[in-house]
Design a protein around this motif. Structure first.
Motif, PDB file in Angstrom:
ATOM      1  N   THR A 156       1.057  -1.108  -0.260  1.00 14.99           N
ATOM      2  CA  THR A 156      -0.392   0.225   0.007  1.00 14.99           C
ATOM      3  C   THR A 156       0.590   1.199   0.367  1.00 14.99           C
ATOM      4  O   THR A 156       0.880   1.927  -0.348  1.00 14.99           O
ATOM      5  CB  THR A 156      -0.833  -0.302   1.199  1.00 14.99           C
ATOM      6  N   LEU A 157       1.996   1.163   1.136  1.00 14.75           N
ATOM      7  CA  LEU A 157       2.888   2.384   1.010  1.00 14.75           C
ATOM      8  C   LEU A 157       3.511   2.678  -0.849  1.00 14.75           C
ATOM      9  O   LEU A 157       3.918   4.028  -0.698  1.00 14.75           O
ATOM     10  CB  LEU A 157       4.133   2.467   2.437  1.00 14.75           C
ATOM     11  N   ARG A 158       4.016   1.203  -1.276  1.00 11.86           N
ATOM     12  CA  ARG A 158       4.916   1.134  -2.253  1.00 11.86           C
ATOM     13  C   ARG A 158       3.416   1.967  -2.933  1.00 11.86           C
ATOM     14  O   ARG A 158       4.431   2.762  -4.312  1.00 11.86           O
ATOM     15  CB  ARG A 158       5.052   0.371  -3.078  1.00 11.86           C
ATOM     16  N   SER A 159       2.304   1.404  -3.510  1.00  5.94           N
ATOM     17  CA  SER A 159       1.365   1.791  -3.986  1.00  5.94           C
ATOM     18  C   SER A 159       1.405   3.702  -4.247  1.00  5.94           C
ATOM     19  O   SER A 159       0.838   4.106  -5.224  1.00  5.94           O
ATOM     20  CB  SER A 159       0.244   1.415  -4.536  1.00  5.94           C
ATOM     21  N   ILE A 160       1.501   4.729  -3.306  1.00  9.85           N
ATOM     22  CA  ILE A 160       1.284   5.806  -2.612  1.00  9.85           C
ATOM     23  C   ILE A 160       2.514   6.980  -3.396  1.00  9.85           C
ATOM     24  O   ILE A 160       2.332   7.479  -3.341  1.00  9.85           O
ATOM     25  CB  ILE A 160       0.379   6.170  -1.886  1.00  9.85           C
ATOM     26  N   GLY A 161       3.581   5.507  -3.565  1.00 10.30           N
ATOM     27  CA  GLY A 161       4.942   6.797  -3.497  1.00 10.30           C
ATOM     28  C   GLY A 161       5.854   6.123  -2.751  1.00 10.30           C
ATOM     29  O   GLY A 161       6.694   6.960  -2.930  1.00 10.30           O
ATOM     30  N   ARG A 162       5.160   6.550  -1.691  1.00  9.58           N
ATOM     31  CA  ARG A 162       6.067   6.130   0.249  1.00  9.58           C
ATOM     32  C   ARG A 162       6.826   5.123  -0.321  1.00  9.58           C
ATOM     33  O   ARG A 162       7.561   4.284   0.945  1.00  9.58           O
ATOM     34  CB  ARG A 162       5.606   6.269   1.032  1.00  9.58           C
ATOM     35  N   VAL A 163       7.512   5.131  -1.433  1.00 12.66           N
ATOM     36  CA  VAL A 163       8.900   3.695  -1.583  1.00 12.66           C
ATOM     37  C   VAL A 163      10.217   3.430  -0.649  1.00 12.66           C
ATOM     38  O   VAL A 163      10.285   2.471  -0.034  1.00 12.66           O
ATOM     39  CB  VAL A 163       9.448   3.724  -3.021  1.00 12.66           C
ATOM     40  N   MET A 164      10.552   4.828   0.107  1.00 14.11           N
ATOM     41  CA  MET A 164      11.486   4.960   0.821  1.00 14.11           C
ATOM     42  C   MET A 164      11.164   4.425   2.293  1.00 14.11           C
ATOM     43  O   MET A 164      12.046   3.902   2.559  1.00 14.11           O
ATOM     44  CB  MET A 164      12.045   6.221   1.188  1.00 14.11           C
ATOM     45  N   ILE A 165      10.162   4.576   2.724  1.00 18.33           N
ATOM     46  CA  ILE A 165       9.844   4.143   4.112  1.00 18.33           C
ATOM     47  C   ILE A 165       9.445   2.280   3.652  1.00 18.33           C
ATOM     48  O   ILE A 165       9.614   1.957   5.191  1.00 18.33           O
ATOM     49  CB  ILE A 165       8.539   4.580   4.198  1.00 18.33           C
ATOM     50  N   SER A 166       9.310   2.352   3.050  1.00 20.39           N
ATOM     51  CA  SER A 166       8.781   0.706   2.445  1.00 20.39           C
ATOM     52  C   SER A 166      10.394  -0.469   2.581  1.00 20.39           C
ATOM     53  O   SER A 166      10.799  -0.838   3.182  1.00 20.39           O
ATOM     54  CB  SER A 166       8.015   0.433   1.254  1.00 20.39           C
ATOM     55  N   THR A 167      11.550   0.160   1.888  1.00 19.38           N
ATOM     56  CA  THR A 167      12.662   0.329   1.825  1.00 19.38           C
ATOM     57  C   THR A 167      13.227   0.697   3.176  1.00 19.38           C
ATOM     58  O   THR A 167      14.307  -0.391   3.416  1.00 19.38           O
ATOM     59  CB  THR A 167      13.720   0.972   0.964  1.00 19.38           C
ATOM     60  N   ALA A 168      13.483   1.408   3.946  1.00 18.64           N
ATOM     61  CA  ALA A 168      13.880   0.981   5.300  1.00 18.64           C
ATOM     62  C   ALA A 168      13.088   0.741   6.241  1.00 18.64           C
ATOM     63  O   ALA A 168      14.405  -0.358   6.999  1.00 18.64           O
ATOM     64  CB  ALA A 168      13.019   2.453   6.068  1.00 18.64           C
ATOM     65  N   MET A 169      11.704   0.112   6.066  1.00 15.35           N
ATOM     66  CA  MET A 169      11.573  -1.484   6.407  1.00 15.35           C
ATOM     67  C   MET A 169      11.966  -2.975   6.820  1.00 15.35           C
ATOM     68  O   MET A 169      12.776  -3.593   7.034  1.00 15.35           O
ATOM     69  CB  MET A 169       9.841  -1.119   6.758  1.00 15.35           C
ATOM     70  N   ALA A 212       7.003  -4.184  14.148  1.00 13.79           N
ATOM     71  CA  ALA A 212       6.340  -3.847  15.442  1.00 13.79           C
ATOM     72  C   ALA A 212       6.785  -2.321  14.543  1.00 13.79           C
ATOM     73  O   ALA A 212       6.270  -1.348  15.228  1.00 13.79           O
ATOM     74  CB  ALA A 212       7.445  -3.769  16.231  1.00 13.79           C
ATOM     75  N   ALA A 213       7.497  -1.822  13.990  1.00  9.48           N
ATOM     76  CA  ALA A 213       8.291  -0.822  12.607  1.00  9.48           C
ATOM     77  C   ALA A 213       6.677  -0.579  12.110  1.00  9.48           C
ATOM     78  O   ALA A 213       6.933   0.996  11.869  1.00  9.48           O
ATOM     79  CB  ALA A 213       9.539  -1.497  12.108  1.00  9.48           C
ATOM     80  N   VAL A 217       5.160   3.009  12.198  1.00  9.42           N
ATOM     81  CA  VAL A 217       5.328   4.473  10.642  1.00  9.42           C
ATOM     82  C   VAL A 217       3.624   5.124  11.143  1.00  9.42           C
ATOM     83  O   VAL A 217       3.797   5.615  10.434  1.00  9.42           O
ATOM     84  CB  VAL A 217       5.544   3.407   9.829  1.00  9.42           C
ATOM     85  N   SER A 218       2.971   3.281  10.767  1.00  8.78           N
ATOM     86  CA  SER A 218       1.223   3.687  10.457  1.00  8.78           C
ATOM     87  C   SER A 218       0.807   4.937  11.454  1.00  8.78           C
ATOM     88  O   SER A 218       0.423   5.716  11.622  1.00  8.78           O
ATOM     89  CB  SER A 218       0.567   2.102  10.978  1.00  8.78           C
ATOM     90  N   VAL A 219       1.109   4.998  12.954  1.00 12.85           N
ATOM     91  CA  VAL A 219       0.491   5.806  13.952  1.00 12.85           C
ATOM     92  C   VAL A 219       1.233   6.873  13.510  1.00 12.85           C
ATOM     93  O   VAL A 219       0.890   8.203  13.974  1.00 12.85           O
ATOM     94  CB  VAL A 219       1.374   5.384  14.950  1.00 12.85           C
ATOM     95  N   LEU A 220       2.797   7.607  12.663  1.00 12.53           N
ATOM     96  CA  LEU A 220       3.205   8.567  12.856  1.00 12.53           C
ATOM     97  C   LEU A 220       2.366   8.533  11.477  1.00 12.53           C
ATOM     98  O   LEU A 220       2.783  10.018  11.170  1.00 12.53           O
ATOM     99  CB  LEU A 220       4.644   8.516  12.773  1.00 12.53           C
TER     100      LEU A 220
END
Length: 463
Positions: A156-169, A212-213, A217-220
């Motif tokens: 879901t994150l990748r589909s909206i362009g949040r690929v850096m967050i996905s990569t960090a996880m 857990a991470a 991220v979801s909370v933030l």
């Protein structure tokens, strides 16, 4: 939401795709690094440990393809709705995917915990490999359960362009996995030397921490949250679209992954030498396909965003550019495998038998060109076609190719005609090229290009 903030804003296609593809390549590189670390470290344990983990890991490969199929359904819909600016629809789609992923993950986890020996017997009749693999599967069961939530959320994150967050996880999980592998394989810091079991424990613990991470991220997050309450949100049009688009993709990925696992079944019954050699080949091939598979994922997301804005001609032009990049990355992947051969052969020589070394050399040569076939098909079927809402063609094409051609050919070559091992492997590796004519023809027809978003999804609730 401002269009200028979206992935497909004012910048050109090439600049936008490279912004997406670099984090995805890093993510794929880390994933391949974990697989290679398993083999490298288990090389110090012995050939049996390498072979057993390689066979048992086929279940993780199947499960990955299941989640990849569900993630595809999420990406197809979410990327287009993100192009349209409908974040609420994206959140509902995430919940729908969880309805499928969590029960599937639970089923795999229970199977690995309760009947691992039976699972191993599907791949080999060697008692030593069954015992090692069964212990590995029991400890892997926890990771399977976490995976069902993680993969849908990250898709879901990748589909909206949040690929850096996905990569960090993924970077967090993979780095921790490699570290813990070393701890429990080599007995660092006073820890016991656990061999294959240590690899499984490392994977499960790193997945728990990654989950857990994701919660943190979801909370933030301001956009998409990891909230299980969305599992119970009902929206018939979205559910219908998800099932229509995701089930063929899921069926495609399951059909392909199970068929590809049958290659391991065939090789597993041809001796431990070829199984051990294939363990190294899988790792090297994973590195060789990093660029082209990353291009397919990034291209699918970007094209989906463009199609969601109803810019269909621009999407068609983008697909042509994506294909050019794919051919280049496929060639680079083959060169990577070729360049790695001296190093792989030198390292593997310390643990593999002379016969296994011969197999390894020839299998690597075959894969120098095999990656091109995989690159083109993956980009078109899993990237371009799915971006336009066409997941049905890939399901039909891959199922016919794998189950009517490749798997029967492998069994007949190995057990009827009893051809030499390398001839069997070569025939199995013709699967990608056999479907090229049909895949390329479908691409040129343009039938894959569709805007699948809907208007008024939540009209009844608003009234």
């Amino acid at each position: 939401m401002e269009k200028a903030k979206r992935l497909n804003g004012r910048d050109g296609f090439y600049s936008q795709i490279f912004k997406l593809v670099l984090p995805i390549i890093i993510q794929n590189l880390l994933s391949a690094a974990v697989s290679s670390a398993d083999v490298v470290m288990l090389n110090y344990v012995g050939q049996s440990a390498i072979s057993a983990v390689s066979l048992a890991a086929q279940y993780a490969s199947i499960l990955f393809m299941v989640f990849y199929g569900l993630g595809t359904g999420v990406t197809i819909l979410s990327a287009q709705y993100y192009g349209k600016g409908d974040m609420r629809a994206i959140q509902v789609v995430e919940g729908i995917a969880m309805r499928f992923s969590i029960p599937i993950a639970l089923a795999f986890a229970l199977s690995a915990m309760l009947m691992p020996e039976m699972m191993m017997r599907l791949f080999t009749n060697d008692g030593e490999l069954i015992a090692i693999g069964a212990s590995y599967l029991r400890y892997m069961s926890v990771s399977y359960l976490c995976w069902g939530v993680i993969e849908v959320y990250l898709a879901t994150l990748r589909s909206i362009g949040r690929v850096m967050i996905s990569t960090a996880m993924n970077m967090l999980a993979f780095s921790l996995n490699i570290f813990l592998n070393a701890v429990w394989i080599f007995g660092l810091f006073g820890a016991p030397k656990l061999g294959a079991v240590g690899v499984a424990m490392a994977t499960s613990l790193s997945r728990l921490i990654e989950l857990a991470a994701c919660v943190v991220v979801s909370v933030l997050s301001k956009d998409v949250h990891l909230n299980l309450k969305y599992i119970f949100v009902k929206n018939r049009p979205l559910f219908s679209d998800f099932v229509r688009l995701s089930l063929p993709a899921l069926g495609n990925d399951i059909s392909w992954s199970v068929a590809f696992s049958m290659y391991s079944v065939i090789l597993g019954h041809l001796g431990t030498d070829v199984v051990a050699a294939n363990s190294f080949v899988i790792v090297v091939r994973n590195f060789g396909t990093i660029l082209c598979f990353g291009m397919a994922s990034a291209g699918g997301i970007l094209l989906g965003n463009i199609i969601g804005e109803n810019r269909l001609e621009e999407a068609r032009d983008g697909a042509k550019k994506l294909m050019k990049l794919t051919v280049i990355t496929g060639a680079v992947g083959g060169l990577i495998i070729l360049a790695s051969m001296p190093f792989v052969l030198a390292y593997a020589g310390g643990s593999l038998s002379e016969r296994a070394m011969g197999y390894l050399r020839n299998m690597l040569l075959i894969n120098t060109y095999y990656v091109m076939g995989a690159a083109v098909n993956t980009t078109l079927i899993a990237g371009v076609f799915r971006a336009g809402g066409d997941s049905r063609f890939g399901f039909i094409c891959d199922t016919i190719d794998m189950w009517c051609y490749s798997v029967p050919l492998g069994f007949i070559a190995a057990f009827v005609f009893r051809l030499p091992v390398m001839w069997v492997y070569f025939l199995l590796c013709t699967d990608e090229f056999v479907k090229w004519p049909w895949v390329i023809r479908h691409y040129r027809s343009g039938k894959w290009l569709n805007n699948i978003t809907r208007e008024g999804l939540f009209a009844e609730e608003e009234e």
